[in-house]
Write a protein that holds these residues in place. Sequence first.
Motif, PDB file in Angstrom:
ATOM      1  N   LEU A  18      19.602  21.115   9.970  1.00 39.14           N
ATOM      2  CA  LEU A  18      20.193  22.357   9.476  1.00 39.14           C
ATOM      3  C   LEU A  18      19.177  23.469   9.257  1.00 39.14           C
ATOM      4  O   LEU A  18      19.546  24.611   9.007  1.00 39.14           O
ATOM      5  CB  LEU A  18      20.919  22.083   8.150  1.00 39.14           C
ATOM      6  N   LEU A  19      17.900  23.151   9.366  1.00 40.50           N
ATOM      7  CA  LEU A  19      16.842  24.111   9.052  1.00 40.50           C
ATOM      8  C   LEU A  19      16.462  24.990  10.238  1.00 40.50           C
ATOM      9  O   LEU A  19      16.505  24.538  11.385  1.00 40.50           O
ATOM     10  CB  LEU A  19      15.590  23.360   8.587  1.00 40.50           C
ATOM     11  N   ASP A  20      16.082  26.222   9.942  1.00 40.53           N
ATOM     12  CA  ASP A  20      15.514  27.066  10.993  1.00 40.53           C
ATOM     13  C   ASP A  20      14.098  26.556  11.275  1.00 40.53           C
ATOM     14  O   ASP A  20      13.553  25.750  10.523  1.00 40.53           O
ATOM     15  CB  ASP A  20      15.511  28.542  10.577  1.00 40.53           C
ATOM     16  N   ILE A  21      13.499  27.029  12.330  1.00 44.21           N
ATOM     17  CA  ILE A  21      12.233  26.461  12.798  1.00 44.21           C
ATOM     18  C   ILE A  21      11.106  26.616  11.776  1.00 44.21           C
ATOM     19  O   ILE A  21      10.318  25.698  11.575  1.00 44.21           O
ATOM     20  CB  ILE A  21      11.841  27.032  14.181  1.00 44.21           C
ATOM     21  N   ASN A  22      11.017  27.749  11.108  1.00 48.03           N
ATOM     22  CA  ASN A  22       9.940  27.945  10.135  1.00 48.03           C
ATOM     23  C   ASN A  22      10.118  27.037   8.919  1.00 48.03           C
ATOM     24  O   ASN A  22       9.149  26.455   8.429  1.00 48.03           O
ATOM     25  CB  ASN A  22       9.841  29.413   9.715  1.00 48.03           C
ATOM     26  N   SER A  23      11.341  26.909   8.431  1.00 45.75           N
ATOM     27  CA  SER A  23      11.605  26.015   7.301  1.00 45.75           C
ATOM     28  C   SER A  23      11.357  24.567   7.698  1.00 45.75           C
ATOM     29  O   SER A  23      10.839  23.776   6.910  1.00 45.75           O
ATOM     30  CB  SER A  23      13.047  26.174   6.815  1.00 45.75           C
ATOM     31  N   LEU A  24      11.712  24.234   8.936  1.00 41.04           N
ATOM     32  CA  LEU A  24      11.488  22.877   9.425  1.00 41.04           C
ATOM     33  C   LEU A  24       9.994  22.561   9.456  1.00 41.04           C
ATOM     34  O   LEU A  24       9.577  21.497   9.008  1.00 41.04           O
ATOM     35  CB  LEU A  24      12.093  22.713  10.818  1.00 41.04           C
ATOM     36  N   PHE A  25       9.192  23.486   9.959  1.00 36.98           N
ATOM     37  CA  PHE A  25       7.742  23.251   9.996  1.00 36.98           C
ATOM     38  C   PHE A  25       7.178  23.091   8.586  1.00 36.98           C
ATOM     39  O   PHE A  25       6.329  22.247   8.343  1.00 36.98           O
ATOM     40  CB  PHE A  25       7.033  24.378  10.738  1.00 36.98           C
ATOM     41  N   ASN A  26       7.646  23.921   7.660  1.00 42.12           N
ATOM     42  CA  ASN A  26       7.182  23.788   6.278  1.00 42.12           C
ATOM     43  C   ASN A  26       7.529  22.415   5.710  1.00 42.12           C
ATOM     44  O   ASN A  26       6.696  21.773   5.068  1.00 42.12           O
ATOM     45  CB  ASN A  26       7.775  24.889   5.399  1.00 42.12           C
ATOM     46  N   PRO A  36       5.105  14.017  12.866  1.00 42.56           N
ATOM     47  CA  PRO A  36       5.270  13.867  14.320  1.00 42.56           C
ATOM     48  C   PRO A  36       6.343  14.798  14.909  1.00 42.56           C
ATOM     49  O   PRO A  36       6.239  15.202  16.063  1.00 42.56           O
ATOM     50  CB  PRO A  36       5.667  12.401  14.499  1.00 42.56           C
ATOM     51  N   LEU A  37       7.346  15.148  14.116  1.00 38.02           N
ATOM     52  CA  LEU A  37       8.379  16.071  14.595  1.00 38.02           C
ATOM     53  C   LEU A  37       7.784  17.447  14.838  1.00 38.02           C
ATOM     54  O   LEU A  37       7.979  18.035  15.907  1.00 38.02           O
ATOM     55  CB  LEU A  37       9.528  16.147  13.588  1.00 38.02           C
ATOM     56  N   SER A  38       7.045  17.982  13.888  1.00 33.37           N
ATOM     57  CA  SER A  38       6.462  19.314  14.086  1.00 33.37           C
ATOM     58  C   SER A  38       5.445  19.296  15.217  1.00 33.37           C
ATOM     59  O   SER A  38       5.348  20.252  15.994  1.00 33.37           O
ATOM     60  CB  SER A  38       5.835  19.839  12.792  1.00 33.37           C
ATOM     61  N   LYS A  39       4.700  18.221  15.343  1.00 30.41           N
ATOM     62  CA  LYS A  39       3.718  18.117  16.434  1.00 30.41           C
ATOM     63  C   LYS A  39       4.414  18.090  17.794  1.00 30.41           C
ATOM     64  O   LYS A  39       3.985  18.767  18.731  1.00 30.41           O
ATOM     65  CB  LYS A  39       2.844  16.889  16.264  1.00 30.41           C
ATOM     66  N   ALA A  40       5.499  17.339  17.898  1.00 33.22           N
ATOM     67  CA  ALA A  40       6.235  17.274  19.166  1.00 33.22           C
ATOM     68  C   ALA A  40       6.808  18.640  19.537  1.00 33.22           C
ATOM     69  O   ALA A  40       6.710  19.074  20.683  1.00 33.22           O
ATOM     70  CB  ALA A  40       7.351  16.233  19.080  1.00 33.22           C
ATOM     71  N   ILE A  41       7.391  19.341  18.573  1.00 30.30           N
ATOM     72  CA  ILE A  41       7.937  20.673  18.839  1.00 30.30           C
ATOM     73  C   ILE A  41       6.827  21.628  19.254  1.00 30.30           C
ATOM     74  O   ILE A  41       6.959  22.379  20.224  1.00 30.30           O
ATOM     75  CB  ILE A  41       8.691  21.215  17.611  1.00 30.30           C
ATOM     76  N   TYR A  42       5.723  21.599  18.531  1.00 32.13           N
ATOM     77  CA  TYR A  42       4.591  22.472  18.835  1.00 32.13           C
ATOM     78  C   TYR A  42       4.036  22.191  20.233  1.00 32.13           C
ATOM     79  O   TYR A  42       3.843  23.109  21.034  1.00 32.13           O
ATOM     80  CB  TYR A  42       3.500  22.295  17.777  1.00 32.13           C
ATOM     81  N   VAL A  52       5.899  29.361  19.030  1.00 34.16           N
ATOM     82  CA  VAL A  52       6.584  28.430  18.138  1.00 34.16           C
ATOM     83  C   VAL A  52       7.867  29.052  17.601  1.00 34.16           C
ATOM     84  O   VAL A  52       8.876  28.385  17.444  1.00 34.16           O
ATOM     85  CB  VAL A  52       5.642  27.984  16.996  1.00 34.16           C
ATOM     86  N   ASP A  53       7.863  30.372  17.354  1.00 41.73           N
ATOM     87  CA  ASP A  53       9.082  31.037  16.888  1.00 41.73           C
ATOM     88  C   ASP A  53      10.190  30.964  17.934  1.00 41.73           C
ATOM     89  O   ASP A  53      11.368  30.878  17.597  1.00 41.73           O
ATOM     90  CB  ASP A  53       8.802  32.494  16.529  1.00 41.73           C
ATOM     91  N   ALA A  54       9.821  31.016  19.206  1.00 42.95           N
ATOM     92  CA  ALA A  54      10.819  30.915  20.272  1.00 42.95           C
ATOM     93  C   ALA A  54      11.278  29.481  20.480  1.00 42.95           C
ATOM     94  O   ALA A  54      12.258  29.237  21.184  1.00 42.95           O
ATOM     95  CB  ALA A  54      10.257  31.470  21.574  1.00 42.95           C
ATOM     96  N   ALA A  55      10.604  28.537  19.855  1.00 42.93           N
ATOM     97  CA  ALA A  55      10.981  27.124  20.000  1.00 42.93           C
ATOM     98  C   ALA A  55      12.411  26.886  19.557  1.00 42.93           C
ATOM     99  O   ALA A  55      13.087  26.004  20.059  1.00 42.93           O
ATOM    100  CB  ALA A  55      10.025  26.230  19.208  1.00 42.93           C
ATOM    101  N   GLU A  56      12.872  27.702  18.616  1.00 42.64           N
ATOM    102  CA  GLU A  56      14.238  27.542  18.131  1.00 42.64           C
ATOM    103  C   GLU A  56      15.244  27.791  19.248  1.00 42.64           C
ATOM    104  O   GLU A  56      16.318  27.209  19.268  1.00 42.64           O
ATOM    105  CB  GLU A  56      14.483  28.506  16.969  1.00 42.64           C
TER     106      GLU A  56
END
Length: 105
Positions: A18-26, A36-42, A52-56
Motif C-alpha cells: 500500500l506504500l508509495d515508493i519513498n515510504s516503502l524505501f524508508n 532485500p526488497l529495496s535493494k531489488a527495486i533499486y 528510483v522515483d520512476a520505479a513506482e
Amino acid sequence: MPSLESLPIEIIDTIVPLLDINSLFNLCHCLPYLKPLSKAIYDVSKIRGCTVDAAECFVWPAFRLDNEYWRCPSDSYFAMMRSGETSFIKLVKMLNRFNGSVYSR
C-alpha cells in the motif's frame, strides 16, 4: 513500548503493497528483513535506466517487462535483462510475496 520491529511480519507484509515508493524505501531501511526488497527495486531500476522515483511507474508494485522494448534491438534488450538476471529474480520473488505483478503491454 511497542516498536515497528515488534509488529508481526504478517501486518508489515500487508502494509508494504500500500506504500508509495519513498515510504516503502524508508520502511525497508528501518526493518532489516525488508532490505532485500529495496535493494531489488533499486537494482532493477538502475538496470532499466529509470530513477528510483520512476520505479513506482515501471518496477513496483507492477513490473512492466517491455517498457522500452520497442525502442531498442531485441539483442540489446535481452542482454540488458541477462546482465541483471539475479536482480530480476529477486524482484520477481518480492513481487510474488507482496502480491505484485509482472506484465508486458
